[in-house]
Scaffold this motif. Structure first.
Motif, PDB file in Angstrom:
ATOM      1  N   VAL A  79       0.851  -1.188   0.000  1.00 57.27           N
ATOM      2  CA  VAL A  79       0.000   0.000   0.000  1.00 57.27           C
ATOM      3  C   VAL A  79       0.892   1.246   0.000  1.00 57.27           C
ATOM      4  O   VAL A  79       1.786   1.366   0.835  1.00 57.27           O
ATOM      5  N   TRP A  80       0.633   2.126  -0.962  1.00 58.23           N
ATOM      6  CA  TRP A  80       1.346   3.404  -1.031  1.00 58.23           C
ATOM      7  C   TRP A  80       0.379   4.502  -0.603  1.00 58.23           C
ATOM      8  O   TRP A  80      -0.637   4.746  -1.264  1.00 58.23           O
ATOM      9  N   SER A  81       0.668   5.169   0.495  1.00 61.62           N
ATOM     10  CA  SER A  81      -0.164   6.271   0.967  1.00 61.62           C
ATOM     11  C   SER A  81       0.233   7.555   0.257  1.00 61.62           C
ATOM     12  O   SER A  81       1.419   7.819   0.059  1.00 61.62           O
ATOM     13  N   VAL A  82      -0.758   8.335  -0.107  1.00 59.62           N
ATOM     14  CA  VAL A  82      -0.519   9.616  -0.779  1.00 59.62           C
ATOM     15  C   VAL A  82      -0.667  10.721   0.264  1.00 59.62           C
ATOM     16  O   VAL A  82      -1.786  11.106   0.619  1.00 59.62           O
ATOM     17  N   ILE A  83       0.467  11.217   0.765  1.00 60.13           N
ATOM     18  CA  ILE A  83       0.452  12.244   1.816  1.00 60.13           C
ATOM     19  C   ILE A  83       1.376  13.373   1.363  1.00 60.13           C
ATOM     20  O   ILE A  83       2.600  13.216   1.363  1.00 60.13           O
ATOM     21  N   LEU A  84       0.814  14.482   0.972  1.00 58.47           N
ATOM     22  CA  LEU A  84       1.612  15.569   0.409  1.00 58.47           C
ATOM     23  C   LEU A  84       2.259  16.436   1.480  1.00 58.47           C
ATOM     24  O   LEU A  84       3.334  16.984   1.264  1.00 58.47           O
ATOM     25  N   ASP A  85       1.623  16.560   2.624  1.00 57.54           N
ATOM     26  CA  ASP A  85       2.130  17.431   3.680  1.00 57.54           C
ATOM     27  C   ASP A  85       3.329  16.792   4.392  1.00 57.54           C
ATOM     28  O   ASP A  85       3.256  15.643   4.854  1.00 57.54           O
ATOM     29  N   ASP A  86       4.453  17.543   4.473  1.00 56.23           N
ATOM     30  CA  ASP A  86       5.683  17.004   5.072  1.00 56.23           C
ATOM     31  C   ASP A  86       5.477  16.537   6.506  1.00 56.23           C
ATOM     32  O   ASP A  86       5.951  15.466   6.909  1.00 56.23           O
ATOM     33  N   LYS A  87       4.772  17.343   7.290  1.00 54.25           N
ATOM     34  CA  LYS A  87       4.581  17.007   8.706  1.00 54.25           C
ATOM     35  C   LYS A  87       3.736  15.747   8.858  1.00 54.25           C
ATOM     36  O   LYS A  87       4.053  14.863   9.659  1.00 54.25           O
ATOM     37  N   LYS A  88       2.672  15.643   8.058  1.00 53.48           N
ATOM     38  CA  LYS A  88       1.806  14.464   8.146  1.00 53.48           C
ATOM     39  C   LYS A  88       2.541  13.213   7.687  1.00 53.48           C
ATOM     40  O   LYS A  88       2.372  12.129   8.261  1.00 53.48           O
ATOM     41  N   ARG A  89       3.369  13.347   6.637  1.00 55.36           N
ATOM     42  CA  ARG A  89       4.148  12.186   6.178  1.00 55.36           C
ATOM     43  C   ARG A  89       5.106  11.722   7.262  1.00 55.36           C
ATOM     44  O   ARG A  89       5.264  10.528   7.501  1.00 55.36           O
ATOM     45  N   THR A  90       5.757  12.679   7.900  1.00 55.42           N
ATOM     46  CA  THR A  90       6.721  12.335   8.950  1.00 55.42           C
ATOM     47  C   THR A  90       6.023  11.669  10.131  1.00 55.42           C
ATOM     48  O   THR A  90       6.523  10.683  10.690  1.00 55.42           O
TER      49      THR A  90
END
Length: 451
Positions: free
Chosen positions: A149-160
């Motif tokens: 599963v590849w999550s699509v998270i553009l926001d740096d803070k949310k990805r981290t």
């Protein structure tokens, strides 16, 4: 994408040369698409034709005249002119799909012949792409777990945060400013020198940006060392050419844009430009921080700047059609990141991406109307067709010099690619230098891998 070495995929072996401009490729035995249908030579020919007609990718394949069926297992590739030593790498760009697949399916749930098949796609921010093994795959890189599963998270803070919480095991484009938080969670942050570059693109149809001295002035006015230190934690190298100095084919350009405000002022004066005011369009991602610093540098040499951040889709939405004669495109300068090495890393490909006869030169920078564009095109064609590596490099060097001097679109620095991942959970994983992730041959130590 670790080594850029070409390997047979659907092909049984390397292309066989039939004549100076003809090659044949035989498909491997009984390849199947993920829906169980056979991969046919008709599918392969169709995929080449579709790629060749594409406004972005077509310039990569402009050396091909046609791809035709020879027999049930063999295709024949006829070139416009000899290709030289780059043929195999360029053929590897084409991904094959069923010829009967309609456009809607290609853009929503494509079918391929690789080790994975799409289970579901939700590409929006916060969405995900789910893959399961292609049970019909018989190639060299079978899937190594039951689901990916590849999550699509553009926001740096949310990805981290997703990585820290182990909701994901691997993350591309790890933000440098959050590297300490990432490593404290037990993950590794690895920096790989690559091409990824923020670039400036000028409206070459609009005064005064149609004057190369103005484009040069704006580049000399930027303190790139400060950008690298301030915005990417020192993980980048200022450009001394279109290519970074660790790439094959590198040549230090005759024009290098070291920080020189006085030279910038002098060039603007030579161009008889006074009281210049411009709007800098930029992505609303990491380059927006660069835009703030660039605005300061340009204002220090007397240029008034308005920064206009936009989502990527909006940034280029009105820059996709060739303008009518006498029409002026609605922008001054664009700042955006780009990395054509996700397609390959040979110099011809990289130059063809931004400076080939395509949407970049015709509908974006609009540099295609200049005599220098035609000069570059002739040199690229000559370099592409020779089998003499020394002659090819000499021609590429001339191309790099011309591109740097004209600078219709030009990178500021080459950023190291930062990937964060939990090494104990991903056996055999290595980060790549290009944007993206490559997990062929990687074995996860968990039932599912989320990226």
């Amino acid at each position: 994408m670790h080594t850029y070495r070409t390997e047979p995929g659907l092909a049984a072996d390397v292309p066989v040369q039939i004549s100076e401009i003809e090659y044949e490729v035989t498909l491997r035995e009984n390849p199947l698409f993920s829906d169980g249908t056979p991969v046919t030579v008709t599918d392969v020919c169709n995929a080449f034709a579709r790629n060749m007609a594409n406004d972005l990718y077509g310039s990569f394949l402009s050396f091909i005249d046609k791809v035709t069926v020879k027999d049930e297992q063999t295709i024949r590739i006829t070139l416009n002119s000899p290709m030289g030593i780059l043929l195999k790498e360029r053929l590897a760009l084409v991904r094959v799909f069923p010829a009967a697949l309609p456009d809607e399916a290609l853009s929503t749930l494509p079918i391929g012949s690789g080790p994975w098949r799409y289970e579901s796609i939700d590409g929006a921010d916060g969405g995900a792409l789910s893959f399961v093994p292609n049970e019909h795959y018989t190639g060299s890189f079978p899937a190594t777990c039951k689901r990916m599963v590849w999550s699509v998270i553009l926001d740096d803070k949310k990805r981290t945060e997703a990585l820290q919480n182990r909701e994901v095991l691997c993350m591309e484009a790890a933000p440098e400013v959050l590297a300490d938080q990432i490593t404290e969670s037990g993950a590794t942050v690895e920096y790989v020198p690559g091409f990824n570059a923020p670039f400036l693109m000028f409206n070459c149809l609009k005064e005064p940006f149609d004057n190369p001295r103005v484009r040069q002035a704006l580049l000399y006015a930027i303190d790139v060392d400060n950008l690298i230190a301030r915005c990417v934690g020192g993980h980048g190298r200022p450009c001394t050419s279109l290519l970074p100095d660790y790439f094959r084919g590198y040549h230090r350009a005759a024009t290098v844009y070291s920080y020189d405000p006085e030279k910038a002022r002098a060039l603007l004066a030579e161009a008889e430009v006074e009281e210049l005011a411009l709007t800098l369009r930029c992505n609303d991602n990491w380059v927006s921080d660069l835009a703030a610093a660039i605005k300061e540098d340009w204002e220090a040499v007397g240029v008034a700047v308005t920064v206009q951040p936009q989502a990527t889709e909006a940034l280029f939405a009105d820059l996709s059609e060739v303008p009518a004669k006498g029409e002026e495109l609605p922008f001054d300068v664009v700042l955006s990141p780009g990395d054509p090495t996700c397609f390959g890393n040979d110099p011809d490909l990289i130059m063809s991406w931004w400076y080939g006869d395509n949407v970049w030169t015709r509908a974006r920078s609009c540099w295609a109307t200049s005599p220098e564009f035609k000069q570059l095109s002739r040199m690229l064609t000559r370099a592409r067709t020779t089998d003499d590596e020394n002659e090819q490099q000499d021609l590429w060097n001339l191309c790099f010099d011309l591109i740097a001097a004209e600078a219709p679109l030009y990178p500021l620095f080459h950023r190291e690619t930062a990937t964060a991942y939990y090494a104990p959970n991903l056996e055999g994983y290595d980060p790549i230098s290009a944007t993206g992730l490559l997990l062929l041959g990687t074995t996860p130590m968990e039932e599912a891998t989320t990226l």
